[in-house]
Design a protein around this motif. Structure first.
Motif, PDB file in Angstrom:
ATOM      1  N   SER A  89       1.169   5.294  -3.292  1.00  8.25           N
ATOM      2  CA  SER A  89       1.024   4.540  -4.534  1.00  8.25           C
ATOM      3  C   SER A  89       2.240   3.638  -4.717  1.00  8.25           C
ATOM      4  O   SER A  89       3.347   3.986  -4.315  1.00  8.25           O
ATOM      5  CB  SER A  89       0.930   5.482  -5.725  1.00  8.25           C
ATOM      6  N   GLY A 113      -3.061  15.221  -2.540  1.00 10.79           N
ATOM      7  CA  GLY A 113      -2.663  14.162  -1.609  1.00 10.79           C
ATOM      8  C   GLY A 113      -1.206  13.816  -1.873  1.00 10.79           C
ATOM      9  O   GLY A 113      -0.885  12.748  -2.397  1.00 10.79           O
ATOM     10  N   SER A 119       3.438  10.304  -6.061  1.00  9.68           N
ATOM     11  CA  SER A 119       2.605  10.563  -7.239  1.00  9.68           C
ATOM     12  C   SER A 119       3.090  11.803  -7.988  1.00  9.68           C
ATOM     13  O   SER A 119       3.125  11.805  -9.231  1.00  9.68           O
ATOM     14  CB  SER A 119       1.127  10.685  -6.861  1.00  9.68           C
ATOM     15  N   ASP A 136      -1.223  19.058  -0.209  1.00 12.77           N
ATOM     16  CA  ASP A 136      -1.515  18.201   0.950  1.00 12.77           C
ATOM     17  C   ASP A 136      -1.783  19.123   2.127  1.00 12.77           C
ATOM     18  O   ASP A 136      -1.148  20.183   2.242  1.00 12.77           O
ATOM     19  CB  ASP A 136      -0.337  17.251   1.252  1.00 12.77           C
ATOM     20  N   ASP A 155      -5.740  22.586   0.845  1.00 13.96           N
ATOM     21  CA  ASP A 155      -6.640  21.885  -0.061  1.00 13.96           C
ATOM     22  C   ASP A 155      -6.590  22.593  -1.422  1.00 13.96           C
ATOM     23  O   ASP A 155      -6.528  23.818  -1.484  1.00 13.96           O
ATOM     24  CB  ASP A 155      -8.060  21.941   0.516  1.00 13.96           C
ATOM     25  N   ASP A 174      -5.964  11.588  -4.673  1.00 12.85           N
ATOM     26  CA  ASP A 174      -5.599  10.481  -3.772  1.00 12.85           C
ATOM     27  C   ASP A 174      -5.503  11.087  -2.373  1.00 12.85           C
ATOM     28  O   ASP A 174      -4.466  11.020  -1.714  1.00 12.85           O
ATOM     29  CB  ASP A 174      -4.243   9.908  -4.230  1.00 12.85           C
TER      30      ASP A 174
HETATM   31  C1  LIG Z   1      -2.820   8.054   0.399  1.00  8.35           C
HETATM   32  S1  LIG Z   1      -1.983   9.490   0.780  1.00  8.35           S
HETATM   33  C2  LIG Z   1      -1.464  10.056  -0.802  1.00  8.35           C
HETATM   34  C3  LIG Z   1      -0.462   9.176  -1.450  1.00  8.35           C
HETATM   35  C4  LIG Z   1       0.274   9.777  -2.634  1.00  8.35           C
HETATM   36  N1  LIG Z   1      -0.601  10.441  -3.568  1.00  8.35           N
HETATM   37  C5  LIG Z   1       1.038   8.689  -3.378  1.00  8.35           C
HETATM   38  O1  LIG Z   1       0.754   8.496  -4.546  1.00  8.35           O
HETATM   39  O2  LIG Z   1       1.888   8.048  -2.789  1.00  8.35           O
HETATM   40  C6  LIG Z   1      -3.260  10.597   1.207  1.00  8.35           C
HETATM   41  C7  LIG Z   1      -2.779  12.005   1.561  1.00  8.35           C
HETATM   42  O3  LIG Z   1      -3.902  12.884   1.453  1.00  8.35           O
HETATM   43  C8  LIG Z   1      -3.693  13.937   2.362  1.00  8.35           C
HETATM   44  N2  LIG Z   1      -4.923  14.719   2.524  1.00  8.35           N
HETATM   45  C9  LIG Z   1      -5.937  14.562   3.412  1.00  8.35           C
HETATM   46  N3  LIG Z   1      -6.885  15.505   3.213  1.00  8.35           N
HETATM   47  C10 LIG Z   1      -6.459  16.261   2.171  1.00  8.35           C
HETATM   48  C11 LIG Z   1      -6.985  17.394   1.480  1.00  8.35           C
HETATM   49  N4  LIG Z   1      -8.149  17.941   1.831  1.00  8.35           N
HETATM   50  N5  LIG Z   1      -6.262  17.913   0.456  1.00  8.35           N
HETATM   51  C12 LIG Z   1      -5.068  17.370   0.088  1.00  8.35           C
HETATM   52  N6  LIG Z   1      -4.533  16.309   0.711  1.00  8.35           N
HETATM   53  C13 LIG Z   1      -5.199  15.771   1.734  1.00  8.35           C
HETATM   54  C14 LIG Z   1      -3.173  13.237   3.608  1.00  8.35           C
HETATM   55  O4  LIG Z   1      -2.503  14.141   4.457  1.00  8.35           O
HETATM   56  C15 LIG Z   1      -2.248  12.161   2.991  1.00  8.35           C
HETATM   57  O5  LIG Z   1      -0.917  12.617   2.957  1.00  8.35           O
END
Ligand SMILES: C[S@@+](CC[C@H](N)C(=O)[O-])C[C@H]1O[C@@H](n2cnc3c(N)ncnc32)[C@H](O)[C@@H]1O
Length: 283
Positions: A89, A113, A119, A136, A155, A174
């Protein structure tokens, strides 16, 4: 000399469809005089104030000294490791996470995420009294652990909710997981306000869909055009992907939306062009 070498390298890389770019961070170029910075901060604060007064999703806590809050947020963000233009973000959206957390006054915050930790940092800043859980499936990318935030490498659905009925719980998704699934999970667990990143409509989701697992988006549930068994095909990374709408699943998720709203676009104030979040009050 360096410039010539840079150009020569790029000529070679171009044959493989690659390009060398100078690393840059958001706001490397930024206003430095008090007038311009003040104007930017005031405009961001006024945009939030207009929105929070007009919205009907939840009753907000009274918020005073909004401009000072935004100014402090901007100052802290400038010192933070969260100024990369890719992956996480960026300024505008992080500011909205902070202000929404302040306005909603949640007892518990779910950040699904975590990635580099941006975030979770912004949400915790907005609601310092909340219990914040940041999930994450791979926490190795974290750049900062914010004090008071619990980081959990799984998760969120594997986590046992520790809140009571009636507690204000805010969740930010996210995580590139199907948003209909996240909506149903959160509704079942009594979350009161959901914030979704990457909610794209049928016309423009393709760039953010490396696999069909990220579909459907909330926008798909709201679209009058998507019919049962409608098949979407798109190209990503040179590969062709397919997703087929299942009407009953979409309808089931649609029924869990009590109210929803897209946040306003604030990109022109900062020249950071990020898609505004979608808010959902589930039922
Ligand atoms: C776009 S990034 C998140 C960015 C962060 N929220 C920010 O605001 O900067 C997406 C993240 O989701 C994670 N992810 C993927 N599958 C997931 C799951 N089932 N549960 C939680 N996180 C997951 C990925 O490993 C990655 O680090």
């Amino acid at each position: 000399m360096l410039r010539t070498a840079f150009r020569a390298l790029n000529t070679v890389l171009k044959t493989a469809g690659l390009k060398l770019e100078r690393a840059s961070a958001d706001f490397d170029a930024r206003p430095e005089d008090r007038f311009s910075r003040g104007l930017m901060v005031e405009e961001l604060a006024a945009g939030f104030e207009r929105w929070i007064r007009a919205q009907t999703l939840f009753t907000p806590a009274p918020m005073s000294a909004l401009t000072e809050l935004v100014d402090r947020f901007y100052h802290d963000w400038l010192q933070s490791p969260f100024r990369s233009p890719t992956g996480g973000s960026r300024l505008n959206n992080l500011l909205w996470l902070c202000l929404l957390a302040r306005a909603y006054e949640p007892k518990v915050i779910i950040d699904s995420g975590a990635f580099q930790g941006a975030s979770a940092w912004a949400l915790a800043l907005g609601a310092p009294a909340a219990r914040v859980y940041s999930f994450d499936i791979d926490l190795s990318q974290l750049k900062r652990r914010t004090s008071g935030v619990r980081y959990i490498e799984e998760d969120w659905i594997r986590f046992d909710p520790d809140w009571q009925p009636g507690d204000r719980v805010l969740a930010y998704f996210d995580d590139h997981v199907d948003q209909a699934r996240r909506l149903i999970e959160a509704a079942d667990r009594g979350v009161g306000l959901l914030i979704f990143d990457d909610d794209y409509p049928l016309t423009s989701f393709h760039q953010m869909a490396p696999s069909p697992n990220v579909l459907p988006k909330i926008e798909f549930l709201l679209s009058p055009h998507l019919k049962d068994l409608q098949t979407l095909q798109w190209r990503y990374g040179g590969k062709l992907h397919t997703w087929t709408a299942e009407g009953a699943l979409l309808e089931n998720a649609r029924r869990r939306i009590k109210a929803t709203e897209r946040l306003p676009f604030t990109g022109l104030t900062t020249n950071i062009m990020q898609t505004p979040y979608r808010l959902v009050v589930p039922q």
